[in-house]
Design a protein around this motif. Structure first.
Motif, short mmCIF file in Angstrom:
data_model
loop_
_atom_site.label_atom_id
_atom_site.label_comp_id
_atom_site.label_asym_id
_atom_site.label_seq_id
_atom_site.Cartn_x
_atom_site.Cartn_y
_atom_site.Cartn_z
N GLY A 171 -53.72 -38.25 -31.57
CA GLY A 171 -52.88 -37.83 -30.73
C GLY A 171 -51.68 -38.70 -30.39
N PHE A 172 -51.67 -40.05 -30.79
CA PHE A 172 -50.53 -41.09 -30.35
C PHE A 172 -49.78 -41.25 -31.73
N ARG A 173 -48.65 -41.55 -31.62
CA ARG A 173 -47.46 -41.66 -32.79
C ARG A 173 -46.77 -42.73 -32.42
N TYR A 174 -45.98 -43.26 -33.39
CA TYR A 174 -45.17 -44.42 -33.10
C TYR A 174 -44.14 -44.69 -34.07
N ARG A 175 -43.23 -45.53 -33.91
CA ARG A 175 -41.95 -45.72 -34.65
C ARG A 175 -41.58 -47.30 -34.87
N SER A 176 -41.40 -48.04 -36.07
CA SER A 176 -41.34 -49.23 -35.94
C SER A 176 -39.73 -49.59 -36.35
N PHE A 177 -39.20 -50.67 -35.80
CA PHE A 177 -37.77 -51.00 -35.74
C PHE A 177 -37.83 -52.63 -35.75
N HIS A 571 -39.31 -46.75 -18.27
CA HIS A 571 -39.31 -46.59 -16.82
C HIS A 571 -40.02 -45.37 -16.52
N ASN A 572 -40.08 -44.11 -17.41
CA ASN A 572 -40.59 -43.11 -17.19
C ASN A 572 -42.22 -43.13 -17.54
N GLY A 573 -42.63 -44.33 -18.22
CA GLY A 573 -43.93 -44.44 -18.40
C GLY A 573 -44.66 -43.82 -19.69
N GLU A 574 -43.68 -42.87 -20.32
CA GLU A 574 -43.85 -42.24 -21.62
C GLU A 574 -43.99 -42.98 -22.82
N TRP A 575 -43.32 -44.18 -22.91
CA TRP A 575 -43.17 -44.86 -24.21
C TRP A 575 -43.74 -46.31 -23.80
N MET A 576 -44.43 -46.89 -24.85
CA MET A 576 -44.83 -48.23 -24.63
C MET A 576 -44.23 -49.00 -25.82
N PHE A 577 -43.52 -50.23 -25.38
CA PHE A 577 -43.18 -50.83 -26.54
C PHE A 577 -43.95 -52.18 -26.78
N VAL A 578 -43.85 -52.54 -27.93
CA VAL A 578 -44.78 -53.88 -28.14
C VAL A 578 -44.27 -54.43 -29.77
N ASN A 579 -44.77 -55.56 -29.74
CA ASN A 579 -44.26 -56.33 -30.96
C ASN A 579 -45.66 -56.89 -31.56
N ILE A 580 -45.38 -57.10 -32.80
CA ILE A 580 -46.59 -57.73 -33.67
C ILE A 580 -45.70 -58.99 -34.12
N GLN A 581 -46.01 -60.34 -33.83
CA GLN A 581 -45.29 -61.46 -34.13
C GLN A 581 -44.84 -61.93 -35.70
N THR A 582 -45.80 -61.57 -36.35
CA THR A 582 -45.81 -61.85 -37.99
C THR A 582 -46.20 -60.43 -38.62
N PRO A 583 -45.43 -59.60 -39.57
CA PRO A 583 -44.10 -60.15 -39.96
C PRO A 583 -43.01 -60.23 -39.05
N VAL A 585 -41.99 -57.38 -36.14
CA VAL A 585 -41.65 -56.00 -36.11
C VAL A 585 -41.91 -55.40 -34.65
N THR A 586 -40.90 -54.53 -33.89
CA THR A 586 -41.22 -53.89 -32.79
C THR A 586 -41.65 -52.34 -32.91
N PHE A 587 -42.57 -51.70 -32.08
CA PHE A 587 -43.00 -50.67 -32.18
C PHE A 587 -42.73 -49.83 -30.68
N ALA A 588 -42.48 -48.67 -30.87
CA ALA A 588 -42.56 -47.63 -29.91
C ALA A 588 -43.58 -46.71 -30.18
N ILE A 589 -44.44 -46.61 -28.95
CA ILE A 589 -45.75 -45.80 -28.99
C ILE A 589 -45.68 -44.81 -28.00
N THR A 590 -45.96 -43.59 -28.08
CA THR A 590 -46.16 -42.58 -27.30
C THR A 590 -47.39 -41.68 -27.49
N GLY A 591 -47.85 -40.98 -26.62
CA GLY A 591 -49.06 -40.02 -26.87
C GLY A 591 -49.47 -39.51 -25.46
N PRO A 592 -50.65 -39.10 -25.51
CA PRO A 592 -51.26 -38.59 -24.26
C PRO A 592 -51.80 -39.59 -23.39
N TRP A 593 -51.10 -40.36 -22.79
CA TRP A 593 -51.25 -41.50 -21.89
C TRP A 593 -52.17 -41.01 -20.70
#
Length: 611
Positions: A171-177, A571-583, A585-593
């Protein structure tokens, strides 16, 4: 200021007021949607610092914004913008100015007005409950390992690349950037080693993130006024994300020429304090490092905040009542816990006093392997007389100065985050040696500051006269990892938006016992679960090599043991942003929190669901 960045905010219909104080190159950024505020720049031109302070206070706005209160109910707000809001109610809010620093006014809040961005002061989602149950379960000797309430993480395809880069619950989905090497808005390439991060502003649907890059010595990735040293490759970038469409918009350079920008912390006034995790130098010893820098939406003036200390910084958290900054040190077994009290609230560049934590009545208390036994330690503070020591010249470090006065000793203090009026602090390898690793796997501390006493050393005591019940803060252990399989060397930490738990980023520095680095959730009653896993494996036996369009960079390594970093929420709590240091990359994750303790509800507090 970058013209393209200015155009971005103009497109969001946010009016900018840029004030330059004639002291130490300090740059003050304020944002107002009301055009009538534009006259303030002329009013403040050429004024002395006290006069600027007085003018600033005369137009101060409420800064503590909570997201629920009864409709049409008047709430008392003091001159510092503190309000006692009830929780659990729903309704409309609207923002009203406080005319004087000495006057208490009623305030209403309107959800739509806040979303439209009446001010860029950063708002932290209110935390709804205490975390004492974490401690009580561990005190009973319960390891508290549970299956994830969100479901078992499974490989999930990235909406951007189509690759299964992460394992997430159903149920969770994400996008890299923002991969290493990607071109940014200003023409610079995205630097590597993505690390600490936070949302520092919200303009309608647009979340503005400040992102660290933990690079060492090397050529600076950007020049101009945001560069501190030409021979240091670390720094910060600003990222813009649309929380309604679920799309990353752009990124640009914010600070360059620093070394090992590990973590940091957001401020209540909408900037990012980025920390250098080093005490080294660049330019053949001519430029010192080991400082904190203040980074705004448009960047930084690249001036170190020297009074905040020169040591191996990790992270900071700011008290929204007092502007005091709590700082962690990542220096092995010789790590301290610090507090910086600014001379003037919010204006950190004008100096202040640095102090180090000491257990009241006990010299050099050892917190490195302290158990989770429910004990609370009263904390007092000892002064650091020389916060900017010449370490290469043999002067005593900040830790040595504090330790000589009886300050406490910690093991690798890393992440710190503010929530519910408390500070949650990570000791990455604290705790008794575990059988599987031969070292500690991590301690979580909770620091409660003294209520009603700001500790201002420069005449600001009158700001906190309402309550003076407790002059000493308290520190206690609320969780100790029992084994690497449960929690292996946490680093960054964030309090979940609903206040129902903590989210921890693993950084086990080598992948000794688990197949991949994980995001670990901790519930209120001390139960640990795996929320997500790093699945980035570009080796032939994994996903295969991957080449980025645009940069042409090919990634072909197995990075499943690369650390998670910078977890933070919109700020609305719907998206969680997080990095993976190598290689990198930044991710935005959302879903049924709302299905578990890491969210508020299935819909956030504000706005629409992301696409």
């Amino acid at each position: 200021m970058q013209p393209l960045a200015r155009e971005l905010l103009c497109a969001l219909q946010v009016r900018m007021l840029h004030l330059r104080a004639p002291f130490e190159g300090q740059s003050i950024l304020l944002f107002f949607k009301d055009p009538s505020m534009s006259k303030t720049r002329d009013e403040l031109d050429g004024l002395s610092l006290p006069e600027i302070q007085a003018k600033f206070e005369s137009m101060q706005k409420v800064t503590s914004v909570v997201t629920s209160a009864p409709k049409e109910r008047e709430l008392e707000a003091d001159a510092n913008g503190e309000c006692d809001f009830p929780t659990g109610d729903k309704g409309e809010f609207e923002l009203e100015e406080i005319d004087s620093a000495n006057e208490t006014r009623a305030a209403h809040f309107n959800r739509r007005a806040f979303i439209q961005g009446s001010t860029t002061i950063m708002t932290t989602v209110a935390v709804a409950g205490p975390l004492q149950s974490l401690m009580s379960r561990q005190a009973r000797g319960d390891d508290g390992v549970i299956a994830s309430p969100y479901g078992t993480p499974v490989p999930a395809a990235d909406l951007e690349t189509g690759l299964e880069l992460l394992k997430l619950p159903p149920g969770f989905r994400y996008r890299s950037f923002g991969w290493t090497g990607d071109a940014m808005l200003d023409g610079n390439a995205t630097p590597d080693k993505h690390d600490g991060m936070a949302v520092i502003g919200q303009y309608g649907p647009y979340a503005v993130l400040s992102r660290n890059h933990e690079s060492g010595n090397g050529p600076a990735f950007a020049g101009g006024s945001i560069q501190y040293s030409p021979s240091a490759a670390g720094g910060c970038t600003t990222v813009l994300f649309n929380t309604w469409t679920g799309q990353f918009v752009t990124a640009f350079s914010a600070l360059s020429g620093t070394i090992r920008n590990c973590a940091g912390g957001p401020t209540p006034w909408g900037t990012w304090l980025t920390c250098e995790e080093t005490t080294g130098t660049s330019e053949d010893g001519a430029v010192r490092h080991g400082y904190i820098f203040d980074v705004g939406v448009f960047g930084s003036n690249a001036q170190p905040l020297r009074d905040m200390g020169r040591f191996s910084h990790e992270a900071v958290a700011v008290d929204p009542r007092t502007s005091q900054v709590y700082e962690t040190e990542d220096a092995g077994d010789s790590s301290g816990f610090y507090c910086f009290t600014p001379r003037f609230p919010r204006f950190l560049g004008f100096g202040g006093k640095l102090q180090m934590a000491k257990v009241k009545g006990v010299d050099n208390f050892d917190f490195r392997t302290v158990p989770c036994d429910g004990r609370e330690y009263e904390i007092e503070w000892v002064d650091i007389e020389n916060p900017d020591p010449d370490l290469q010249g043999g002067e005593d470090s900040c830790f040595e100065q504090g330790y000589a006065k009886g300050a406490a000793q910690f093991r690798r203090l890393e992440g710190i985050w503010y929530g519910n009026g408390k500070y949650y602090i990570v000791s990455t390898n604290g705790g008794e040696d575990t059988p599987d690793s031969g070292s500690g796997e991590g301690i979580i501390f909770e620091y409660t500051p003294p209520r009603g006493f700001s500790g201002f050393p420069f005449g600001g005591e009158g700001r906190s006269r309402r309550r003076r019940r407790r002059r000493c803060g308290t520190l206690k252990v609320i969780y100790v990892s029992p084994a690497a399989s449960v929690l292996e060397n946490p680093d960054n930490i964030v309090v979940a938006p609903g206040g129902n738990g903590l989210l921890l980023c693993e950084d086990n520095s080598g992948g000794r016992f688990n197949d991949a680095e994980r995001l670990i959730g901790l519930t209120l009653d001390g139960q640990a679960f795996t929320f997500a896993e790093n699945n980035i494996d570009f080796s032939e036996s994994g996903l295969g090599s991957y080449t980025r369009r645009g940069s042409g960079i090919t990634f072909d390594g197995n990075e499943k043991q690369s650390e998670w970093a910078g977890a933070t929420y919109s700020h609305n709590g719907e998206w969680m942003f997080v990095n993976i240091q190598t290689p990198g990359v930044t991710f935005a994750i959302t879903g049924p929190w709302g299905a578990g303790p890491l969210g508020i509800s299935r819909r956030g507090r504000f706005g629409r669901r992301g696409a």
